[in-house]
Design an enzyme around this catalytic site. Sequence first.
Site, PDB file in Angstrom:
ATOM      1  N   PHE A  24      30.859  47.293  44.457  1.00  0.00           N
ATOM      2  CA  PHE A  24      29.584  46.573  44.581  1.00  0.00           C
ATOM      3  C   PHE A  24      29.788  45.429  45.562  1.00  0.00           C
ATOM      4  O   PHE A  24      30.665  44.590  45.379  1.00  0.00           O
ATOM      5  CB  PHE A  24      29.099  46.016  43.230  1.00  0.00           C
ATOM      6  N   ASP A  32      36.955  41.604  49.415  1.00  0.00           N
ATOM      7  CA  ASP A  32      35.718  41.048  48.861  1.00  0.00           C
ATOM      8  C   ASP A  32      36.090  40.250  47.619  1.00  0.00           C
ATOM      9  O   ASP A  32      36.288  40.805  46.545  1.00  0.00           O
ATOM     10  CB  ASP A  32      34.721  42.163  48.531  1.00  0.00           C
ATOM     11  N   LYS A  71      29.882  32.970  44.964  1.00  0.00           N
ATOM     12  CA  LYS A  71      29.852  32.680  43.525  1.00  0.00           C
ATOM     13  C   LYS A  71      30.515  31.349  43.133  1.00  0.00           C
ATOM     14  O   LYS A  71      29.892  30.308  43.247  1.00  0.00           O
ATOM     15  CB  LYS A  71      30.448  33.852  42.759  1.00  0.00           C
TER      16      LYS A  71
END
Length: 299
Positions: free
Chosen positions: A131, A216, A245
Site C-alpha cells: 500500500f 516506503d 505520518k
Amino acid sequence: MTISPSIMTTYGRIDIAFTHGEGSFLVAEDGKKYLDYASGIAVNAFGHCHPKLVEALQDQASKLWHTSNLYRILEQETVAEKLVANSCADRVFFCNSGAEATEGAVKVARRYAWANGEKERTEIICATGAFHGRTLAMLAANDRPLFREGFGPSAQGFTHVEWGDIESLKQVIGKHVAAILVEPVQGEGGARKAPEGYLKLLNDIAKENGSLLISDEVQIGMGRSGTLFAYQKEDIEPDIIALAKGLGGGFPVGAVMAKAEVGDAMVPGTHGSTFGGNPLAMRSANAVLELLLENDFFE
Ligand SMILES: Cc1ncc(COP(=O)(O)O)c(C=O)c1O
C-alpha cells in the site's frame, strides 16, 4: 448523533467524536476516556498534546505560518539537515502526505534514469500486499485492484511481484526498471515484516541491475521499527526514502529523501508543493525529531 451528510462518504466512520487528547488518551464528547491504540493511523508518535510539540507550534503560530517555497525556509533547512545527518540520504523534498511522498519518490527515480539518458527505464516494481497511497499513480502501485475500481485507466509502469519471493523479482527485473518500491514492514498489508534478508537481496538485485531501491517508510519510519528508519536494521542504503505520518507528530508533513546523485536529478521546475515544508509544519517535524534523537530515546 448521526454524521453530517455534508461529509463525503469515503469512510465508514465510527460514531465517536473526540474533544481533546492527552498523551496516549483521547476524550470523547460524552467525557468517556479511550486509550488510543490507533494513534491517528501511525501518526501521533508522541501521543496527544506533547508539551514540546504544543510549545513549538504555539511559538511558530505567533510568528510565521506560510511563505511558499519561493523563498528560503530556515526551519525547513534545519529539519532537512537533521534527516540527512541521521540517514543515508543527502537531499530532502518536503510535501504534506504519504501519497505525495511515495509518488514524489517515483518521480525522482524516473527522472534520475531520464537524466542519465535511460529514457526507457520507467518501470516500478512493487510487491503483493503493498500500500503506497491513494493518488492516481499510487493506486497502480497498490496491490489491491479494489482500490483502482471505477477510477479510469490505471497508471502504467507498475509491476507486482510476490512479497518476500526473490525468484518472482528475478523474472521481471531488467533494464526497463527504474526502481523497486518496497515497505520494509507492510502496514496496510497486515503488519507484515519482510522475511530475513529480503531487503538486502532487493537492494543487491536493484544495484546489479542499475535500478534504485525506494524504501516506503511512510508508516514504519520515524522510530516505529526501533531504529529511526526501518532500513537501518539491514545492511543497506536505499536510494530514496518516502516519509510522512509520524514525521509531523500530527501535523501533515511528508518527505522524499534521496542520495545526492539521485536527488540532484530534480532541477528547478521539476517538482513542487505550495504548502510542503512550510514553517508551521517544519517546527512540528523539528520537535518530533528532537524528541526521537534525544540520547536515550531508542533505548
Ligand atoms: C506505507 C504507506 N505508504 C503510503 C501511505 C499513504 O499515506 P497518506 O495516507 O498520508 O497519503 C500509507 C498510508 O497508510 C502507508 O501506510
